[in-house]
Motif scaffolding. Structure first.
Motif, PDB file in Angstrom:
ATOM      1  N   ALA A 241      96.154  75.783  32.679  1.00  0.00           N
ATOM      2  CA  ALA A 241      95.134  75.522  33.704  1.00  0.00           C
ATOM      3  C   ALA A 241      94.344  76.779  34.019  1.00  0.00           C
ATOM      4  CB  ALA A 241      95.806  75.003  34.970  1.00  0.00           C
ATOM      5  N   LEU A 242      93.027  76.636  34.085  1.00  0.00           N
ATOM      6  CA  LEU A 242      92.153  77.735  34.504  1.00  0.00           C
ATOM      7  C   LEU A 242      91.193  77.183  35.549  1.00  0.00           C
ATOM      8  CD1 LEU A 242      91.095  80.639  34.119  1.00  0.00           C
ATOM      9  CD2 LEU A 242      89.545  79.748  32.378  1.00  0.00           C
ATOM     10  N   ASP A 243      91.206  77.777  36.734  1.00  0.00           N
ATOM     11  CA  ASP A 243      90.287  77.339  37.784  1.00  0.00           C
ATOM     12  C   ASP A 243      89.997  78.509  38.718  1.00  0.00           C
ATOM     13  OD1 ASP A 243      92.528  77.635  39.356  1.00  0.00           O
ATOM     14  OD2 ASP A 243      92.950  75.486  39.489  1.00  0.00           O
ATOM     15  N   SER A 244      89.329  78.228  39.828  1.00  0.00           N
ATOM     16  CA  SER A 244      88.920  79.314  40.722  1.00  0.00           C
ATOM     17  C   SER A 244      90.127  80.017  41.353  1.00  0.00           C
ATOM     18  CB  SER A 244      88.009  78.755  41.819  1.00  0.00           C
ATOM     19  OG  SER A 244      88.710  77.788  42.564  1.00  0.00           O
ATOM     20  N   PHE A 245      91.276  79.366  41.367  1.00  0.00           N
ATOM     21  CA  PHE A 245      92.437  79.954  42.035  1.00  0.00           C
ATOM     22  C   PHE A 245      93.138  81.022  41.190  1.00  0.00           C
ATOM     23  CE2 PHE A 245      92.137  75.698  43.996  1.00  0.00           C
ATOM     24  CZ  PHE A 245      91.921  76.095  45.296  1.00  0.00           C
ATOM     25  N   ASN A 246      92.986  80.953  39.878  1.00  0.00           N
ATOM     26  CA  ASN A 246      93.700  81.951  39.064  1.00  0.00           C
ATOM     27  C   ASN A 246      92.761  82.802  38.216  1.00  0.00           C
ATOM     28  OD1 ASN A 246      93.014  79.982  37.192  1.00  0.00           O
ATOM     29  ND2 ASN A 246      94.955  80.081  36.098  1.00  0.00           N
ATOM     30  N   GLN A 247      91.445  82.667  38.451  1.00  0.00           N
ATOM     31  CA  GLN A 247      90.472  83.453  37.696  1.00  0.00           C
ATOM     32  C   GLN A 247      90.765  84.946  37.755  1.00  0.00           C
ATOM     33  OE1 GLN A 247      86.719  82.315  39.316  1.00  0.00           O
ATOM     34  NE2 GLN A 247      86.118  81.162  37.512  1.00  0.00           N
ATOM     35  N   LYS A 248      91.172  85.406  38.942  1.00  0.00           N
ATOM     36  CA  LYS A 248      91.340  86.847  39.126  1.00  0.00           C
ATOM     37  C   LYS A 248      92.560  87.393  38.400  1.00  0.00           C
ATOM     38  CE  LYS A 248      88.926  87.119  43.465  1.00  0.00           C
ATOM     39  NZ  LYS A 248      89.165  86.667  44.844  1.00  0.00           N
ATOM     40  N   VAL A 249      93.595  86.565  38.253  1.00  0.00           N
ATOM     41  CA  VAL A 249      94.819  87.084  37.629  1.00  0.00           C
ATOM     42  C   VAL A 249      94.867  86.837  36.127  1.00  0.00           C
ATOM     43  CG1 VAL A 249      96.409  87.280  39.564  1.00  0.00           C
ATOM     44  CG2 VAL A 249      95.944  85.031  38.587  1.00  0.00           C
ATOM     45  N   LEU A 250      94.148  85.845  35.686  1.00  0.00           N
ATOM     46  CA  LEU A 250      94.155  85.530  34.253  1.00  0.00           C
ATOM     47  C   LEU A 250      92.927  86.209  33.623  1.00  0.00           C
ATOM     48  CD1 LEU A 250      95.678  83.965  32.117  1.00  0.00           C
ATOM     49  CD2 LEU A 250      94.469  81.915  32.784  1.00  0.00           C
ATOM     50  N   THR A 251      93.147  87.298  32.908  1.00  0.00           N
ATOM     51  CA  THR A 251      92.023  88.133  32.464  1.00  0.00           C
ATOM     52  C   THR A 251      91.339  87.568  31.222  1.00  0.00           C
ATOM     53  OG1 THR A 251      93.433  89.492  31.062  1.00  0.00           O
ATOM     54  CG2 THR A 251      93.154  90.207  33.350  1.00  0.00           C
ATOM     55  N   GLU A 252      90.093  87.989  31.049  1.00  0.00           N
ATOM     56  CA  GLU A 252      89.270  87.565  29.917  1.00  0.00           C
ATOM     57  C   GLU A 252      89.953  87.875  28.592  1.00  0.00           C
ATOM     58  OE1 GLU A 252      86.323  86.053  29.439  1.00  0.00           O
ATOM     59  OE2 GLU A 252      86.273  85.589  31.581  1.00  0.00           O
TER      60      GLU A 252
ATOM     61  N   LYS B  14      99.786  78.948  45.583  1.00  0.00           N
ATOM     62  CA  LYS B  14      99.774  80.348  46.076  1.00  0.00           C
ATOM     63  C   LYS B  14      98.722  81.110  45.274  1.00  0.00           C
ATOM     64  CE  LYS B  14     103.581  80.215  48.725  1.00  0.00           C
ATOM     65  NZ  LYS B  14     103.535  80.305  50.183  1.00  0.00           N
ATOM     66  N   PRO B  15      97.447  80.989  45.643  1.00  0.00           N
ATOM     67  CA  PRO B  15      96.385  81.620  44.843  1.00  0.00           C
ATOM     68  C   PRO B  15      96.634  83.122  44.715  1.00  0.00           C
ATOM     69  CG  PRO B  15      95.458  80.179  46.524  1.00  0.00           C
ATOM     70  CD  PRO B  15      96.917  80.284  46.813  1.00  0.00           C
ATOM     71  N   GLY B  16      96.440  83.648  43.517  1.00  0.00           N
ATOM     72  CA  GLY B  16      96.649  85.076  43.286  1.00  0.00           C
ATOM     73  C   GLY B  16      98.047  85.393  42.777  1.00  0.00           C
ATOM     74  N   PHE B  17      98.992  84.479  42.999  1.00  0.00           N
ATOM     75  CA  PHE B  17     100.356  84.705  42.524  1.00  0.00           C
ATOM     76  C   PHE B  17     100.753  83.717  41.427  1.00  0.00           C
ATOM     77  CE2 PHE B  17     100.164  86.287  46.871  1.00  0.00           C
ATOM     78  CZ  PHE B  17     100.507  87.604  46.652  1.00  0.00           C
ATOM     79  N   VAL B  18      99.926  82.695  41.257  1.00  0.00           N
ATOM     80  CA  VAL B  18     100.194  81.742  40.177  1.00  0.00           C
ATOM     81  C   VAL B  18      99.263  82.083  39.020  1.00  0.00           C
ATOM     82  CG1 VAL B  18     100.369  79.331  39.532  1.00  0.00           C
ATOM     83  CG2 VAL B  18     100.837  80.004  41.886  1.00  0.00           C
ATOM     84  N   LEU B  19      99.851  82.591  37.947  1.00  0.00           N
ATOM     85  CA  LEU B  19      99.079  83.067  36.804  1.00  0.00           C
ATOM     86  C   LEU B  19      98.340  81.911  36.129  1.00  0.00           C
ATOM     87  CD1 LEU B  19      98.308  85.326  34.856  1.00  0.00           C
ATOM     88  CD2 LEU B  19     100.538  85.055  33.755  1.00  0.00           C
ATOM     89  N   THR B  20      99.048  80.810  35.930  1.00  0.00           N
ATOM     90  CA  THR B  20      98.451  79.601  35.373  1.00  0.00           C
ATOM     91  C   THR B  20      99.472  78.468  35.530  1.00  0.00           C
ATOM     92  OG1 THR B  20      97.400  78.600  33.423  1.00  0.00           O
ATOM     93  CG2 THR B  20      99.277  80.034  33.030  1.00  0.00           C
ATOM     94  N   SER B  21      99.135  77.268  35.070  1.00  0.00           N
ATOM     95  CA  SER B  21     100.094  76.159  35.079  1.00  0.00           C
ATOM     96  C   SER B  21     100.083  75.509  33.706  1.00  0.00           C
ATOM     97  CB  SER B  21      99.712  75.109  36.127  1.00  0.00           C
ATOM     98  OG  SER B  21      99.680  75.670  37.415  1.00  0.00           O
ATOM     99  N   MET B  22     101.272  75.119  33.251  1.00  0.00           N
ATOM    100  CA  MET B  22     101.355  74.387  31.997  1.00  0.00           C
ATOM    101  C   MET B  22     101.107  72.923  32.335  1.00  0.00           C
ATOM    102  SD  MET B  22     102.510  72.492  29.528  1.00  0.00           S
ATOM    103  CE  MET B  22     104.156  71.997  29.168  1.00  0.00           C
TER     104      MET B  22
END
Lengths: 333, 348
Positions: free
Chosen positions: A292-303, A247-255
């Motif tokens: 996990a960091l990829d194109s699907f969670n870039q927007k929700v996981l901030t710098e 669910k891109p945009g709703f999954v902050l990251t994955s362990m």
């Protein structure tokens, strides 16, 4: 025409001979999956993919089987051993007893097991430092949360999952000592790994109580959490495999728990002929667990969050932070 | 014997065989579509079910519980009842055997397994009694109550196993191991296959079932109630009492599955140990047509099928676990459709 056919037959015979010759030289690897099977989008699938990668890169002879019932582990492992497989891998702690018994009966074969420590001169145990990865996603959750409330949903209530929970809570408190962590478990039986409706119910209830980030370590049940996050426009954290894409945009990251890497490396060591017995631990330092960091969670996981988390990660690897480990809780007290 | 009587006698056997063959044909056709030679698949099934003492042992290991659940369902069929609750009854029977082995750990050897077996039988029987009593005295249909009781049994066994007697040395959902004095004799001719004297117990139960049905008044009463409740009542039989008794015996037989599993194999109660023995038992009973030899043969067939299909995953490229389950399901479907049709015809 007849001549051509004759040539073709000769050629194919030759090819077959070559094929069988190289197959004889190749390492024979048997993989016994848990009842979840190779399409569980999580734990077993990761092990399966790791073995496929090894097959592609090393050209080994690979056979993957799935157990039909708890009494089937032992016969499956034994059949592999009887048929001359060099390395036999059991996936999941449910196979610990079977691996222990069969490995003792076949001392000249190599065995490996994921998620359990089995003693034996011919057994490699793959253990993951789940608490370290959970600590990082706990920190990510608390740093991202606007309500200072985060949630945890465990699958089956067993020490392994308590270990995720303890690391997660510690990571969240590290970055925000006032954070509230709400924790629930889906159940006490194996069906807890495959109960998305219950996971959704628990997630909705946690979101209603004010949590805005929820981490679930619950196998296939995780899908219920992602549904709830999308419905409530909140955030979720996935587990084991990279679940950001679900669910891109709703999954902050994955362990991430890199069972695939561990299986691949175990096979690689065996094919080099130097697989040593004993326990190999996969933690942050050797990328056995991670976020996990990829194109699907870039927007929700901030710098900003990333920067802080990477500092924590470096400190854990350097040994400056010791993450509390549920398995060692009694040793401390 | 006249031709007509021979027909009457052998017709059911012929039909049972035909239904098995039809099921196999359908299942093998599926493997053919998947890209395997059906003949090859069939030969693998035979070889991995009976190919060696060890293979035969694994087949018999799976046959043991299926024989017991098959008898459990069969005895109810005779009394006109449909026991779908064998799964719950065997779960609680196995739990009771394990709990006995933990709580009464001090019992000496010959007494210990007997006590555990009695507990397994008694607990399964109690679970059957609930459904039987509800049917006979309250008119609740046993199909509904036994299905529901399966869920209650699953929940209850989880609670007892995980909260009261959890195994501290394992993350598996299981009870603590039973004391060594509870373990029963392993039949060493089968090598590593976990076949125990529970197999002999199951065969003895099959013989007892045959004796009960053919040679005793109770067997006659069971069959009378099954054929016609009203006629039985006119003949002075209390149908309610017979129905309760049938469910009690059925539950006890299913409960005895716990003897082989707990005392002869796992040495503890493992949640979810049964690959649907209780439900496959329905197919065993239908194929066996209430005949003890038939039920034993059917149990052996399904035991061999479970063992054989388990190995297809190993032996072939294209037949995975899921596909081999389809093969197994098609045989069960074919057998049940035929057997159930008979049973429905008799009742209506």
């Amino acid at each position: 025409m007849r001549n051509l056919t004759g040539k073709f037959v000769v050629l194919s015979l030759f090819a077959a001979l070559l094929g069988s010759a190289s197959a004889q030289a190749a390492l024979k690897v048997g993989l016994v999956l848990d009842r979840g099977g190779k399409d569980d989008k999580s734990f077993n699938e990761a092990a399966y993919k790791g073995s496929l990668r090894a097959q592609k890169e090393m050209g080994l002879e690979l056979k993957v089987v799935e157990a039909t019932d708890t009494n089937a582990f032992e016969p499956l492992l034994r059949t592999f051993a009887q048929r001359g497989y060099d390395l036999i891998i059991g996936v999941g702690f449910a196979q610990a007893e079977a691996v222990k018994k069969v490995s003792a009966q076949f001392p000249d074969r190599k065995f490996a097991i994921v998620d359990s420590e089995v003693p034996g001169a011919n057994v490699r145990s793959m253990m993951f430092e789940e608490h370290e990865g959970s600590y990082l996603v706990g920190a990510i959750a608390a740093l991202t949360s606007k309500t200072a409330k985060v949630g945890f949903i465990g699958g089956m209530d067993i020490p392994l999952i308590r270990r995720f929970q303890m690391g997660y809570e510690a990571g969240a408190r590290k970055v925000n000592p006032k954070v509230e962590v709400e924790s629930n478990y889906i159940g006490v039986t194996a069906s807890a790994w495959n109960n998305p409706p219950k996971a959704k119910e628990l997630a909705v209830s946690q979101y209603n109580k004010g949590a805005d980030v929820v981490f679930a370590a619950a196998g296939a049940s995780n899908l219920g959490l992602f549904d709830a996050a999308e419905e409530r426009k909140k955030l979720a954290i996935g587990v084991d495999s990279n679940q950001n894409w679900i669910k891109p945009g709703f999954v902050l990251t994955s362990m991430l728990k890199r069972v695939d890497v561990a299986v691949f490396e175990t096979i690689r060591e065996a094919s080099g002929g130097k697989l040593e017995a004993g326990t190999r631990r996969y933690g942050l330092a050797n990328e056995g667990v991670d976020y996990a960091l990829d194109s699907f969670n870039q927007k929700v996981l901030t710098e900003d969050v990333l920067k802080k988390v990477n500092v924590l990660k470096a400190e854990i690897i350097a040994g400056k932070i010791t993450v509390p480990d549920y398995y060692k809780r009694n040793a401390k007290n | 014997m006249s031709w007509g009587r021979a027909m009457d006698r052998w017709m059911p056997v012929l039909r049972a065989l035909l239904s098995v063959i039809a099921g196999f044909a359908a299942g093998l056709a599926v493997t053919w579509v998947a890209g395997e030679s059906p003949w090859n698949v069939f030969m693998i099934l035979i070889r991995s079910a009976f190919g060696s003492w060890y293979d035969l042992g694994m087949t018999l290991f799976y046959t043991t519980p299926l024989l017991l659940t098959g008898l459990s369902v069969a005895i109810c069929f005779q009394a006109g009842l449909f026991n779908i609750g064998a799964e719950g009854q065997l779960t609680l029977g196995a739990l009771a055997a394990a709990v006995t082995g933990v709580v009464l750990a001090g019992l000496p050897w010959p007494l210990a397994p007997v006590a555990a077996a009695a507990a397994a039988f008694g607990t399964g029987a109690f679970w059957g009694w609930i459904a039987g009593w509800l049917r006979a005295r309250r008119g609740s249909h046993e199909v509904i109550t036994t299905i529901m009781l399966n869920f209650v049994a699953a929940g209850l066994s989880s609670y007892v196993a995980l909260y009261l007697f959890p195994n501290p040395d394992s993350q598996n959902p299981e009870t603590r191991p039973v004391a060594k004095s509870f373990l029963i004799q392993h039949l060493s001719v089968f090598g590593d296959a976990p076949v125990s004297t529970a197999l002999i117990l199951a065969v003895a139960m099959c013989v007892a079932y045959g004796f009960l049905m053919r040679r005793t008044v109770l067997g006659f009463e069971l069959r009378s109630v099954g054929q016609s409740e009203r006629a039985a009542r006119v003949a002075g039989i209390d149908p309610g009492k017979i129905q309760i008794l049938a469910m009690v015996l059925a539950g006890g037989l299913a409960g005895l599955v716990g003897v082989g599993e707990v005392l002869g194999n796992a040495e503890k109660f493992k949640l979810g140990f049964s690959p649907q023995y209780g439900f496959v038992g329905i197919a065993v009973a239908l194929l066996g047509r209430g005949n003890p030899v038939g039920v034993a043969a059917a149990a052996l067939l399904f035991g061999a099928l479970h063992k054989g299909t388990g190995d297809l995953d190993f032996e072939t490229e294209n037949v995975t676990r899921d596909l081999s389950m389809i093969l197994q399901a098609l045989v069960i479907l074919s057998v049940s459709a035929d057997g159930l049709w008979d049973w429905v015809k008799r009742r209506v």
